[in-house]
Design a protein around this motif. Sequence first.
Motif, PDB file in Angstrom:
ATOM      1  N   PRO A   1      14.863 -74.982 152.481  1.00  0.00           N
ATOM      2  CA  PRO A   1      14.786 -73.549 152.210  1.00  0.00           C
ATOM      3  C   PRO A   1      15.146 -72.681 153.410  1.00  0.00           C
ATOM      4  O   PRO A   1      15.825 -71.662 153.268  1.00  0.00           O
ATOM      5  CB  PRO A   1      13.319 -73.351 151.808  1.00  0.00           C
ATOM      6  CG  PRO A   1      12.914 -74.666 151.247  1.00  0.00           C
ATOM      7  CD  PRO A   1      13.632 -75.693 152.075  1.00  0.00           C
ATOM      8  N   ALA A   2      14.707 -73.082 154.598  1.00  0.00           N
ATOM      9  CA  ALA A   2      14.948 -72.276 155.798  1.00  0.00           C
ATOM     10  C   ALA A   2      16.424 -72.264 156.191  1.00  0.00           C
ATOM     11  O   ALA A   2      16.890 -71.312 156.820  1.00  0.00           O
ATOM     12  CB  ALA A   2      14.115 -72.795 156.956  1.00  0.00           C
ATOM     13  N   THR A   3      17.151 -73.309 155.837  1.00  0.00           N
ATOM     14  CA  THR A   3      18.578 -73.368 156.155  1.00  0.00           C
ATOM     15  C   THR A   3      19.398 -72.600 155.125  1.00  0.00           C
ATOM     16  O   THR A   3      20.328 -71.874 155.472  1.00  0.00           O
ATOM     17  CB  THR A   3      19.062 -74.833 156.196  1.00  0.00           C
ATOM     18  OG1 THR A   3      18.322 -75.530 157.205  1.00  0.00           O
ATOM     19  CG2 THR A   3      20.547 -74.915 156.515  1.00  0.00           C
ATOM     20  N   PHE A   4      19.048 -72.752 153.851  1.00  0.00           N
ATOM     21  CA  PHE A   4      19.823 -72.116 152.791  1.00  0.00           C
ATOM     22  C   PHE A   4      19.638 -70.600 152.785  1.00  0.00           C
ATOM     23  O   PHE A   4      20.601 -69.854 152.598  1.00  0.00           O
ATOM     24  CB  PHE A   4      19.427 -72.704 151.439  1.00  0.00           C
ATOM     25  CG  PHE A   4      20.346 -72.308 150.318  1.00  0.00           C
ATOM     26  CD1 PHE A   4      21.620 -72.851 150.230  1.00  0.00           C
ATOM     27  CD2 PHE A   4      19.940 -71.401 149.354  1.00  0.00           C
ATOM     28  CE1 PHE A   4      22.480 -72.487 149.197  1.00  0.00           C
ATOM     29  CE2 PHE A   4      20.781 -71.031 148.320  1.00  0.00           C
ATOM     30  CZ  PHE A   4      22.055 -71.580 148.241  1.00  0.00           C
ATOM     31  N   ILE A   5      18.410 -70.142 152.975  1.00  0.00           N
ATOM     32  CA  ILE A   5      18.130 -68.700 153.081  1.00  0.00           C
ATOM     33  C   ILE A   5      17.289 -68.496 154.338  1.00  0.00           C
ATOM     34  O   ILE A   5      16.054 -68.544 154.287  1.00  0.00           O
ATOM     35  CB  ILE A   5      17.393 -68.150 151.838  1.00  0.00           C
ATOM     36  CG1 ILE A   5      18.224 -68.382 150.577  1.00  0.00           C
ATOM     37  CG2 ILE A   5      17.099 -66.662 152.002  1.00  0.00           C
ATOM     38  CD1 ILE A   5      17.603 -67.836 149.305  1.00  0.00           C
ATOM     39  N   PRO A   6      17.937 -68.288 155.482  1.00  0.00           N
ATOM     40  CA  PRO A   6      17.204 -68.146 156.750  1.00  0.00           C
ATOM     41  C   PRO A   6      16.222 -66.968 156.726  1.00  0.00           C
ATOM     42  O   PRO A   6      16.447 -65.959 156.063  1.00  0.00           O
ATOM     43  CB  PRO A   6      18.328 -67.898 157.764  1.00  0.00           C
ATOM     44  CG  PRO A   6      19.549 -68.496 157.137  1.00  0.00           C
ATOM     45  CD  PRO A   6      19.395 -68.244 155.666  1.00  0.00           C
ATOM     46  N   ASN A   7      15.116 -67.146 157.447  1.00  0.00           N
ATOM     47  CA  ASN A   7      14.097 -66.103 157.626  1.00  0.00           C
ATOM     48  C   ASN A   7      13.348 -65.746 156.343  1.00  0.00           C
ATOM     49  O   ASN A   7      12.757 -64.672 156.251  1.00  0.00           O
ATOM     50  CB  ASN A   7      14.724 -64.832 158.217  1.00  0.00           C
ATOM     51  CG  ASN A   7      15.411 -65.089 159.540  1.00  0.00           C
ATOM     52  OD1 ASN A   7      14.865 -65.756 160.416  1.00  0.00           O
ATOM     53  ND2 ASN A   7      16.624 -64.564 159.692  1.00  0.00           N
ATOM     54  N   ASN A   8      13.377 -66.651 155.344  1.00  0.00           N
ATOM     55  CA  ASN A   8      12.564 -66.379 154.155  1.00  0.00           C
ATOM     56  C   ASN A   8      11.114 -66.760 154.444  1.00  0.00           C
ATOM     57  O   ASN A   8      10.824 -67.446 155.410  1.00  0.00           O
ATOM     58  CB  ASN A   8      13.116 -67.130 152.938  1.00  0.00           C
ATOM     59  CG  ASN A   8      12.795 -68.613 152.956  1.00  0.00           C
ATOM     60  OD1 ASN A   8      11.675 -69.025 152.666  1.00  0.00           O
ATOM     61  ND2 ASN A   8      13.788 -69.431 153.311  1.00  0.00           N
ATOM     62  N   ASN A   9      10.207 -66.309 153.606  1.00  0.00           N
ATOM     63  CA  ASN A   9       8.774 -66.503 153.860  1.00  0.00           C
ATOM     64  C   ASN A   9       8.190 -67.750 153.203  1.00  0.00           C
ATOM     65  O   ASN A   9       6.976 -67.940 153.210  1.00  0.00           O
ATOM     66  CB  ASN A   9       7.992 -65.284 153.364  1.00  0.00           C
ATOM     67  CG  ASN A   9       8.288 -64.045 154.187  1.00  0.00           C
ATOM     68  OD1 ASN A   9       8.680 -64.148 155.348  1.00  0.00           O
ATOM     69  ND2 ASN A   9       8.122 -62.875 153.584  1.00  0.00           N
ATOM     70  N   MET A  10       9.025 -68.604 152.645  1.00  0.00           N
ATOM     71  CA  MET A  10       8.515 -69.774 151.937  1.00  0.00           C
ATOM     72  C   MET A  10       8.071 -70.839 152.929  1.00  0.00           C
ATOM     73  O   MET A  10       8.879 -71.370 153.685  1.00  0.00           O
ATOM     74  CB  MET A  10       9.583 -70.337 151.003  1.00  0.00           C
ATOM     75  CG  MET A  10       9.090 -71.466 150.117  1.00  0.00           C
ATOM     76  SD  MET A  10      10.315 -71.844 148.846  1.00  0.00           S
ATOM     77  CE  MET A  10       9.616 -73.289 148.099  1.00  0.00           C
ATOM     78  N   ALA A  11       6.783 -71.170 152.904  1.00  0.00           N
ATOM     79  CA  ALA A  11       6.229 -72.147 153.841  1.00  0.00           C
ATOM     80  C   ALA A  11       6.359 -73.549 153.266  1.00  0.00           C
ATOM     81  O   ALA A  11       5.382 -74.227 152.942  1.00  0.00           O
ATOM     82  CB  ALA A  11       4.769 -71.817 154.127  1.00  0.00           C
TER      83      ALA A  11
END
Length: 212
Positions: free
Chosen positions: A98-108
């Motif tokens: 998730p962090a790579t596909f949409i950087p800086n998202n809030n999904m932990a």
Amino acid sequence: MVRQLTAALILSLLSGLIGYQSAFADQANLAARGKQLVLVCKGCHTLAEGEPHSIGPNLWNVVGRKVASAAGFEYSDAFKQFEGSWTVANLKHYLASPATFIPNNNMAFSGISSEADRDAVVAYLQTLTSDGPMVGASSSFDYGGLKQGTGREDVYAVCSRCHSIMLVKQQGMSRSRWTDTLVWMVEEQGMDELSGDQHERILDYLAKYYGQ
């Protein structure tokens, strides 16, 4: 000659039908496995039609939906700025990291490393529509080898979001130490606070099957 052609055509049609039925069954069984794996998602998302949003948005009808478009949910800027829809391909890429596909998202959530597991989860998500494909028979999913008992699904859903279930099985702590560990995970590691009922089910399970 006509009879031979007719027989060949029938055989061809039957072969195609059998192949289609086999592929349909394979997809249904893949979705059944995904239904078990998606327990990880239920820590933050609701799945059924009409259920309220949780920490994350409800996932009913998510496949094909425009990113950051679930009515009533407040998305982070990272999601709002992403242009695209939750296609099957995008969901698989997102679930990988998730962090790579949409950087800086809030999904932990760090992602699902296994491509086969990602395929299964997305296959199940495709069933979350009013006219979605069928889910097959229950699979032989073993919850990471956790012992069978009340609370096993909760432990798998909560703990496997951040680390290997093997780590849980190796601990062997008292109930009080498991309690301290859960508190530490919330206060120091950013784990979402558990509801009272789920907290007790998890503690009861861990103390019974992986206690001292």
